[in-house]
Design an enzyme around this catalytic site. Structure first.
Site, short mmCIF file in Angstrom:
data_model
loop_
_atom_site.label_atom_id
_atom_site.label_comp_id
_atom_site.label_asym_id
_atom_site.label_seq_id
_atom_site.Cartn_x
_atom_site.Cartn_y
_atom_site.Cartn_z
N PRO A 64 0.79 -1.23 0.00
CA PRO A 64 0.00 0.00 0.00
C PRO A 64 0.82 1.28 0.00
O PRO A 64 1.88 1.36 0.64
CB PRO A 64 -0.82 -0.10 1.29
CG PRO A 64 -0.12 -1.09 2.13
CD PRO A 64 0.53 -2.06 1.18
N ASN A 65 0.29 2.25 -0.73
CA ASN A 65 0.81 3.62 -0.81
C ASN A 65 2.08 3.76 -1.64
O ASN A 65 2.54 4.88 -1.86
CB ASN A 65 1.02 4.22 0.59
CG ASN A 65 -0.26 4.27 1.39
OD1 ASN A 65 -1.24 4.83 0.90
ND2 ASN A 65 -0.30 3.66 2.55
N ARG A 94 4.37 11.12 -2.20
CA ARG A 94 4.33 10.74 -0.80
C ARG A 94 5.68 10.99 -0.10
O ARG A 94 6.68 10.41 -0.51
CB ARG A 94 4.03 9.24 -0.82
CG ARG A 94 4.21 8.54 0.44
CD ARG A 94 4.15 7.04 0.25
NE ARG A 94 3.99 6.48 1.56
CZ ARG A 94 4.32 5.26 1.90
NH1 ARG A 94 4.78 4.43 0.98
NH2 ARG A 94 4.16 4.85 3.12
N TYR A 124 10.90 8.82 0.85
CA TYR A 124 10.76 7.79 -0.20
C TYR A 124 11.30 8.22 -1.57
O TYR A 124 11.26 7.44 -2.51
CB TYR A 124 9.29 7.37 -0.32
CG TYR A 124 8.76 6.77 0.96
CD1 TYR A 124 9.27 5.58 1.46
CD2 TYR A 124 7.77 7.42 1.70
CE1 TYR A 124 8.81 5.03 2.64
CE2 TYR A 124 7.29 6.88 2.89
CZ TYR A 124 7.82 5.68 3.36
OH TYR A 124 7.37 5.14 4.53
N ASN A 129 7.99 -5.79 -1.14
CA ASN A 129 7.95 -4.64 -0.24
C ASN A 129 6.49 -4.55 0.23
O ASN A 129 5.66 -3.95 -0.46
CB ASN A 129 8.37 -3.35 -0.96
CG ASN A 129 8.37 -2.17 0.00
OD1 ASN A 129 7.86 -2.26 1.12
ND2 ASN A 129 8.92 -1.05 -0.44
N ALA A 137 3.34 -0.83 4.61
CA ALA A 137 2.87 -0.81 6.00
C ALA A 137 2.46 -2.19 6.50
O ALA A 137 2.55 -2.47 7.71
CB ALA A 137 1.71 0.16 6.15
N GLU A 174 12.93 -9.44 1.17
CA GLU A 174 12.19 -8.25 1.61
C GLU A 174 12.95 -6.98 1.18
O GLU A 174 14.18 -6.95 1.26
CB GLU A 174 12.11 -8.31 3.14
CG GLU A 174 11.43 -7.15 3.81
CD GLU A 174 11.48 -7.28 5.34
OE1 GLU A 174 12.24 -8.14 5.88
OE2 GLU A 174 10.76 -6.52 6.00
N HIS A 201 12.79 -2.54 1.43
CA HIS A 201 12.19 -1.26 1.85
C HIS A 201 13.01 -0.13 1.27
O HIS A 201 14.24 -0.17 1.33
CB HIS A 201 12.15 -1.14 3.38
CG HIS A 201 11.32 -2.21 3.99
ND1 HIS A 201 9.95 -2.22 3.91
CD2 HIS A 201 11.68 -3.35 4.63
CE1 HIS A 201 9.50 -3.30 4.50
NE2 HIS A 201 10.52 -4.02 4.93
N LEU A 202 12.31 0.85 0.73
CA LEU A 202 13.01 2.01 0.17
C LEU A 202 13.75 2.76 1.28
O LEU A 202 14.87 3.22 1.09
CB LEU A 202 11.99 2.95 -0.49
CG LEU A 202 11.30 2.38 -1.73
CD1 LEU A 202 10.02 3.16 -2.02
CD2 LEU A 202 12.23 2.45 -2.92
N SER A 203 13.10 2.90 2.43
CA SER A 203 13.67 3.67 3.54
C SER A 203 14.42 2.76 4.50
O SER A 203 14.28 1.53 4.46
CB SER A 203 12.55 4.41 4.28
OG SER A 203 11.69 3.49 4.92
N ARG A 247 13.77 4.14 11.97
CA ARG A 247 12.54 4.94 12.02
C ARG A 247 11.76 4.62 13.30
O ARG A 247 12.33 4.21 14.28
CB ARG A 247 11.75 4.73 10.72
CG ARG A 247 12.54 5.21 9.49
CD ARG A 247 11.75 5.07 8.21
NE ARG A 247 10.53 5.89 8.25
CZ ARG A 247 9.52 5.76 7.38
NH1 ARG A 247 9.61 4.85 6.40
NH2 ARG A 247 8.46 6.52 7.49
C1 DQA Z 1 8.31 1.03 3.39
C2 DQA Z 1 8.52 1.24 4.90
C3 DQA Z 1 7.22 1.00 5.65
O1 DQA Z 1 7.42 1.19 7.04
C4 DQA Z 1 6.16 1.97 5.18
O2 DQA Z 1 4.93 1.71 5.82
C5 DQA Z 1 6.00 1.99 3.70
C6 DQA Z 1 7.19 1.87 2.85
C7 DQA Z 1 9.59 1.39 2.60
O3 DQA Z 1 9.65 0.99 1.44
O4 DQA Z 1 10.47 2.08 3.11
O5 DQA Z 1 4.91 2.19 3.19
O6 DQA Z 1 8.04 -0.34 3.16
#
Ligand code: DQA
Length: 149
Positions: free
Chosen positions: A9-10, A17, A22, A73, A76, A97, A99-101, A106
């Site tokens: 999501p997102n 965003r 990101y 990825n 959330a 797995e 994650h961009l961040s 965090r």
């Molecule tokens: C994310 C990190 C997650 O905590 C966050 O909810 C995201 C993006 C990342 O790619 O850094 O939506 O997965």
């Protein structure tokens, strides 16, 4: 070798965003990067994106018998979804797995990864390059004996 990349999501809001976290590049740019990387590695690629947990579970199940590995990825849902963890365990495909961040630097609620418990490794905080590293990892670690002839 067929790899499935799943985005949660997102991530469709990339570029709009929270660009400080990101990045400024769009989801379409991420898809282009994934296709370019797949071409360089000589792997077949399927990309799936959804804001809905059940659709992510359905796609992981769909991968069984069709795909050789999964890059995921879960966004959330990483931090909440036992259903995605169980789906990854059910299909038992090699999974990585992404994650961009840099999630481990965090908020505390981002420190748990359910999906990660079914993944071989994680690339976080590298932006788009994390997906490239994940695809390379799977290309290097899936034994050719396990691939369909
Ligand atoms: C994310 C990190 C997650 O905590 C966050 O909810 C995201 C993006 C990342 O790619 O850094 O939506 O997965």
């Amino acid at each position: 070798m067929k790899l499935l990349v799943i985005n949660g999501p997102n991530l469709n809001m990339l570029g709009i965003r929270e660009p400080d976290i990101y990045g400024k590049e769009s989801y379409a740019a991420l898809e282009r990067y994934l296709h370019e990387t797949a071409d360089k590695l000589g792997v077949e690629l399927e990309i799936f994106k959804s804001n809905h947990e059940g659709e992510l579970v359905d796609k992981i199940q769909w991968a069984y018998g069709r795909m050789d590995g999964i890059v995921i990825n879960p966004a959330a849902y990483t931090h909440t979804s036992v259903a995605i963890l169980d789906a990854l365990k059910a299909v038992a495909l090699p999974a990585v797995e992404v994650h961009l961040s840099q999630v481990d630097q965090r908020e505390p609620f981002r420190q748990i990864s359910y999906a990660g418990m079914a993944c071989q490794t994680c690339f976080a905080g590298l932006g788009f390059a994390g997906y490239g590293k994940a695809m390379e990892y799977l290309a290097d670690h899936i034994p050719s004996a396990d691939l369909p002839q």
